[in-house]
Design an enzyme around this catalytic site. Structure first.
Site, short mmCIF file in Angstrom:
data_model
loop_
_atom_site.label_atom_id
_atom_site.label_comp_id
_atom_site.label_asym_id
_atom_site.label_seq_id
_atom_site.Cartn_x
_atom_site.Cartn_y
_atom_site.Cartn_z
N VAL A 192 0.91 -1.15 0.00
CA VAL A 192 0.00 0.00 0.00
C VAL A 192 0.95 1.20 0.00
O VAL A 192 1.54 1.53 1.03
CB VAL A 192 -0.94 0.00 1.22
CG1 VAL A 192 -1.77 1.28 1.26
CG2 VAL A 192 -1.85 -1.23 1.19
N PRO A 193 1.16 1.81 -1.17
CA PRO A 193 2.31 2.70 -1.38
C PRO A 193 2.21 4.09 -0.75
O PRO A 193 2.17 5.12 -1.43
CB PRO A 193 2.38 2.79 -2.91
CG PRO A 193 0.96 2.62 -3.35
CD PRO A 193 0.36 1.64 -2.38
N CYS A 194 2.23 4.14 0.57
CA CYS A 194 2.20 5.43 1.27
C CYS A 194 3.47 6.24 1.00
O CYS A 194 3.47 7.46 1.19
CB CYS A 194 1.97 5.23 2.76
SG CYS A 194 3.16 4.14 3.56
N HIS A 195 4.52 5.58 0.52
CA HIS A 195 5.75 6.32 0.18
C HIS A 195 5.54 7.25 -1.01
O HIS A 195 6.35 8.14 -1.25
CB HIS A 195 6.92 5.34 -0.09
CG HIS A 195 6.69 4.42 -1.25
ND1 HIS A 195 5.99 3.24 -1.13
CD2 HIS A 195 7.08 4.51 -2.54
CE1 HIS A 195 5.95 2.63 -2.30
NE2 HIS A 195 6.60 3.39 -3.18
#
Length: 162
Positions: free
Chosen positions: A125-128
């Site tokens: 889950v690409p919170c970056h």
């Protein structure tokens, strides 16, 4: 005591990222997090093994989207934010205001930022991929250095390591 499965994945560039803990239950993946060392003995299962395979493909440059059953624990709002994060394409970024507006919460950047910071499924889950409205790097639970590395990797600025 606990019937969850747990495993660890070490990316090819372990110096930049360190060890990744992967935890799952019967519903799906519940945690993917950066750790400095093994906290518990591995108890791999089919979902943690699949997550390790897909992370290896991601770091080899052959996977841009993950296809894994996810079961993050959080509030309804947090889960809505995490679902929106999953829609940010590989190699792109969004800012907190854009996500808030997308969720129908105009002006809710702080709430979106707080939910983003509690994302229990790093990388997948690409919170970056979320940055400040002014384009600056903002907080990342895994550390700003890891966030910079992941964004540079997705931009093709870090060589694929096999």
């Amino acid at each position: 005591m606990n019937h969850d499965t747990l495993d660890y994945y070490r990316p090819p560039d372990a110096d930049a990222l360190g060890l990744i803990l992967i935890r799952a239950d019967a519903e799906g993946l519940t945690e993917i997090d950066f750790v400095s060392e093994q906290q518990e003995p591995p108890r791999p299962g089919p979902l943690t093994e699949l997550a390790c395979e897909q992370l290896a493909e991601y770091f080899a440059g052959t996977r841009r989207d993950f296809d894994l059953p996810l079961a993050p624990r959080g509030t309804d709002f947090q889960r809505r934010v995490w679902a929106a994060l999953g829609g940010i394409p590989y190699g792109e970024t969004r800012n907190y205001a854009e996500l808030a507006e997308q969720l129908g919460s105009k002006g809710g950047q702080r709430a979106v930022g707080a939910a983003n910071g509690r994302n229990p499924l790093a990388i997948v889950v690409p919170c970056h991929r979320v940055i400040g409205s002014d384009g600056r790097m903002t907080g990342y639970a895994g550390g700003i250095g890891r966030k910079r590395w992941l964004l540079a990797f997705e931009a093709g600025e870090v060589p694929m390591l096999l």
